[in-house]
Design an enzyme around this catalytic site. Sequence first.
Site, short mmCIF file in Angstrom:
data_model
loop_
_atom_site.label_atom_id
_atom_site.label_comp_id
_atom_site.label_asym_id
_atom_site.label_seq_id
_atom_site.Cartn_x
_atom_site.Cartn_y
_atom_site.Cartn_z
N LYS A 118 57.96 -4.35 5.68
CA LYS A 118 57.05 -4.85 4.66
C LYS A 118 55.95 -3.84 4.40
CE LYS A 118 53.86 -8.38 5.20
NZ LYS A 118 52.63 -8.21 4.41
N SER B 51 53.41 -15.40 10.87
CA SER B 51 52.61 -14.22 11.18
C SER B 51 52.34 -14.13 12.68
CB SER B 51 51.27 -14.30 10.44
OG SER B 51 50.36 -13.36 10.95
N ARG C 274 44.78 -6.11 0.17
CA ARG C 274 43.78 -6.12 1.24
C ARG C 274 43.72 -4.81 2.02
NH1 ARG C 274 42.83 -11.70 2.38
NH2 ARG C 274 42.53 -11.52 4.62
N GLY D 167 47.70 -14.96 8.11
CA GLY D 167 47.16 -15.37 9.39
C GLY D 167 46.28 -16.60 9.30
N HIS E 151 50.03 -5.84 0.77
CA HIS E 151 49.23 -6.68 1.66
C HIS E 151 48.23 -7.51 0.86
CE1 HIS E 151 48.82 -6.75 6.20
NE2 HIS E 151 47.94 -7.64 5.83
N TYR F 299 53.30 -6.74 14.06
CA TYR F 299 52.66 -5.44 13.99
C TYR F 299 53.14 -4.65 15.19
CZ TYR F 299 49.38 -7.61 10.70
OH TYR F 299 48.82 -8.26 9.64
N THR G 192 55.34 -5.28 9.57
CA THR G 192 54.30 -4.90 8.61
C THR G 192 53.92 -3.45 8.86
OG1 THR G 192 53.46 -7.15 8.46
CG2 THR G 192 51.95 -5.38 7.85
#
Lengths: 348, 348, 348, 348
Positions: free
Chosen positions: C219, C106, C246, C79, C243, C130, C156
Amino acid sequence: MAMVCLSDFEAYAKKYLPKIAWDFFAAGADDCSTRDENILAYKRIRFRPRILRDVSMMDIRTKLLGTEISFPVGIAPTGFHQLAWPDGEKSTARAAKAMNTCYIASTYSTCTLEEISAAAPGGFRWFQLYTYRNRAVSQRLVQQAEALGFQGLVLTADLPYTGKRRDDVRNGFRLPPHMKLKNLEGAFEVCTMSFLDPSVTWNDIYWLRSLTHLPIIIKGILTKEDAELAVRHGVQGIVVSNHGGRQLDGGPATIDALVEVVEAVQGRVEVYLDGGIRKGSDVLKALALGAKCVFIGRPALWGLAYKGEEGLRDVLGILQDEFRLSMALAGCANVSEIGRHLVQFPRL
Amino acid sequence: MAMVCLSDFEAYAKKYLPKIAWDFFAAGADDCSTRDENILAYKRIRFRPRILRDVSMMDIRTKLLGTEISFPVGIAPTGFHQLAWPDGEKSTARAAKAMNTCYIASTYSTCTLEEISAAAPGGFRWFQLYTYRNRAVSQRLVQQAEALGFQGLVLTADLPYTGKRRDDVRNGFRLPPHMKLKNLEGAFEVCTMSFLDPSVTWNDIYWLRSLTHLPIIIKGILTKEDAELAVRHGVQGIVVSNHGGRQLDGGPATIDALVEVVEAVQGRVEVYLDGGIRKGSDVLKALALGAKCVFIGRPALWGLAYKGEEGLRDVLGILQDEFRLSMALAGCANVSEIGRHLVQFPRL
Amino acid sequence: MAMVCLSDFEAYAKKYLPKIAWDFFAAGADDCSTRDENILAYKRIRFRPRILRDVSMMDIRTKLLGTEISFPVGIAPTGFHQLAWPDGEKSTARAAKAMNTCYIASTYSTCTLEEISAAAPGGFRWFQLYTYRNRAVSQRLVQQAEALGFQGLVLTADLPYTGKRRDDVRNGFRLPPHMKLKNLEGAFEVCTMSFLDPSVTWNDIYWLRSLTHLPIIIKGILTKEDAELAVRHGVQGIVVSNHGGRQLDGGPATIDALVEVVEAVQGRVEVYLDGGIRKGSDVLKALALGAKCVFIGRPALWGLAYKGEEGLRDVLGILQDEFRLSMALAGCANVSEIGRHLVQFPRL
Amino acid sequence: MAMVCLSDFEAYAKKYLPKIAWDFFAAGADDCSTRDENILAYKRIRFRPRILRDVSMMDIRTKLLGTEISFPVGIAPTGFHQLAWPDGEKSTARAAKAMNTCYIASTYSTCTLEEISAAAPGGFRWFQLYTYRNRAVSQRLVQQAEALGFQGLVLTADLPYTGKRRDDVRNGFRLPPHMKLKNLEGAFEVCTMSFLDPSVTWNDIYWLRSLTHLPIIIKGILTKEDAELAVRHGVQGIVVSNHGGRQLDGGPATIDALVEVVEAVQGRVEVYLDGGIRKGSDVLKALALGAKCVFIGRPALWGLAYKGEEGLRDVLGILQDEFRLSMALAGCANVSEIGRHLVQFPRL
């Protein structure tokens, strides 16, 4: 400065000994990998402590070839104690006797065997020897030791030649002029160890046996093959040792080698260990893996460097307290309760 | 400054060589993992030393394809010796001859093959070559080497392209104007290695065989599959090598790869190794795992940087002494007694 | 400052980005163990390089779901590219097109999908999304992406809630006022990610499928169980991803998880990977273990931070050169020759 | 200073507590290997996180012997809370009640059990006890605890003697004169713990059972053998514990020992754990390996040192948030979904 654990004595000795003496005692061969592994290997072994066992009456005594000692830690043979303390091996002998344990006096002592004996009459002592090209020298020493009441002969078998200790080469290490290898005086010039006999083989055990009634303990075994040979050649004891990491660099830590030696020996002779003992719990690990007793080398020298006999008694006292406490916390009230179940060994 | 072990020569070279030359010699590909692994891998291998074996008469000689050398350490092919010492490869040739060992002269020498030959007449030498797009260049070099008495051809097979060595890129490394790749002068412009032929395959071994009667040794093998192919294509020897970690980063340490290569080869050809040798005990480990001989690259350059021929003799002398001592302390009196039983290999 | 490898771009970005932006990009969850493991795990994998294979004609192209890319490295969805470079994702899109690879844009871009499309018309792009509580938002984005020529949807699936990144909490991280999540403008307030729907399950794949004709790539898969479920639910591709470390700290490195996912999938769908790629040889390792392609996250941001489109092209160019060279040095002339035989995997 | 994770509280406590108090709380036995292993061992365990599971409704409650707590983290018994905060255990009791979890009050509290009870009426508490040579003291404490509404008895079984904590010896640690072990006042002089009874055995469980109707939980078990004995002697719960590494140095990390204990117990009694919990994901790992609940020792003291009751609530609140988030990111919506499948355990 409070002396709480053996590292405190190490720090003291490093600070106060002349550099050349500290370097000599601390030296390992080449990169010192084996010297350092002797210590690191203990950290990889984990206890499996048991709880709620009556440990109110602790008995930490054991026997070496039938002779009782106060706890399973003796003094390994190291040379040149006068480098650490003026009285040299006399102080060592007194401390060992005071603590009721076994002292293996080195051929490379800076006191004579007579002086050592006289310093602590009746103490439990073994005599460590090398095999010299001139066998008469070895023979004289063996017979002298026996006559003086030494109760065992420890043949160092891992020194056909001296290991390469870089700091000693850099420092040009040699004994100060006022110190002598008194047991070898007159026998030959010994500043170098070039009189060692690198042709010694297992058959020389028979020769040694012919010289003495004393039990023979062989020091420097690291493999099951040599352990088997030692038993077959009639020794009474084995010291698993890599000479404090001062000979062949790259060999195993003694605590790692112990396992294979103990398995090979199957109780036919007693197995001891030296190298890397720094805490009472190290002693417990060695016993759990089958050692009958361990011997301390450098920590004894640190004790001498601190306060001679008193310093060495302090070192032994700390180890004794720590060993007793570790045993109790692991759930063992006497040494016969210590066994293989007490530790988890890492996969190598 | 006492030169006690090879690290002392490394420290000297790092201090006194021009940074660009030091960086070039020290360089590994990418993150230098493989370069560093070459050394670290030795530390994971443990000896199983044997005691009480007669090591009074040490014989450390061995033979490379039938030619005797004083001990199993030769000089690996490295380029640009004039970067380390004005006389360059002439000094290298003299030191190798003086120490009675094998010198593999690199195509990227800063002396001609004639100069190398003339500097140390009768020395035991092999010639290392790459395969160029212009095969006539390779052919000329091979025939010249044979005519000059070189006794073997070492084909470097792991350099279809040059590895990425970051410091060389940052430094813009190139030979100083007064140095030349004399063996390639006139053949083509060679500051870059862009004349290397990346289309070489196993069939080119047959082409090479057609050019010469010399034995062919192939350098750069790291797998059992390639070891098998090498044997099938009729080479006389294999050098397990990752080019000192300068080509593909992330490959195995050579001492680790040695085991699989030796198992595949089963004694059909001789197997050698280079990479990571820093002590006599490293040599002993390599031989225990099946190498017939090892070759040193960077340590030879450090020796040259220290004092030319004399410095390289010092390096070889130290390795020789350390190797002899390690053998004796491990219980071996000659190289035929060295074997797999002598080491414990870690699980990977 | 010479930009020789990706670490150089990292160092540049760390030095020149505002701390809050650097921290946001660099952040891992909790102790950052998984973030760091993503990189460390590559170092434990060893190549088994093959030699003497014709690598004169290198072909490093591959295909993603049928579309050719210049080499198997794409841009992972990250992002807020305007935090790295004023032009933000427009530069990213241009660099990806120039280098002929795939860019996964993204949802949290600071440019609109239209701007991204217009910046590099005809570029090969996928759109990452998302799932929001308000499904209409997701639906609008999916249909917009399809209309704009995006060729795949990357769902994601590892962010039902945002991971705890300590530095972001300490810094009170939020986008500067002049930057917007333009694709979500008007949809809802999104400074926090609280509009994410943590109730998403595998059945929502069917819902997503009903919205679009585009292939669906999922993902965030790290286990064989979820890989099997993904295949059964009809996705076209899987990105093994944590990720960038993260989200859940303590999960496996992606290169470690790749092995189990590839074994479960058995070629039924394409498997990709992101996380920890820093060198061309990392790409080669991932392909050897079964990835069809890898995606870079942070390195792309470092490239942008260095010089926008040009910087990202530099990063991709370096990876391309390193990958080609690693392939050649491992003995592979095209990607179909890369396989499991090329690596030795450590025991865990 | 933002308090984002437990390490922030640790740093605060280290900075602001008197050194002698910090040292006492931080102390481990001997070399502190076991203390440190407690933490390191978590880093070797890897999650196998699952995705696309509905985690919108998180329920992190669990039950201890039938009593519900808000999440599976309680307060382990540690002594001398007034060293951390003037109000001592009263603050601890209030924080535990406010966070709706279980507080195991130590015999070595600096408040009386009455004060603790009065500070947080109706709180869920267990009472920790040692066995004294004078059994009447233990009996009085047990009956007092029961009368005050404590709901369980935790017998500490790993302290027949106190471990050797070097810093405490160096510091000459003892309670400041204005603090008292109020629960033992008048019973005997207790500055040293010499009134502990090292003769306690499993049979004493029956004696303890005869004194009370409360469930008995035994703390300090590290082996499957002792776990089996505990079950056979009728305890209701087991705390896998090594006393924070303060007793036998060299024992296993509790998270490592947990596996063998859980396998031995097979669900017959509840199994808990203390030692090394520093993050919510540590709690998740312990539960995945079979713990019903974990207890925090030092982190609770850091919370007290920060701000008394409020600080401890902060610590518990952070752990709660982190645990909830870790669960969700691993794909579990309630504790019953946590299981062995969630983690990969390293080979030891």
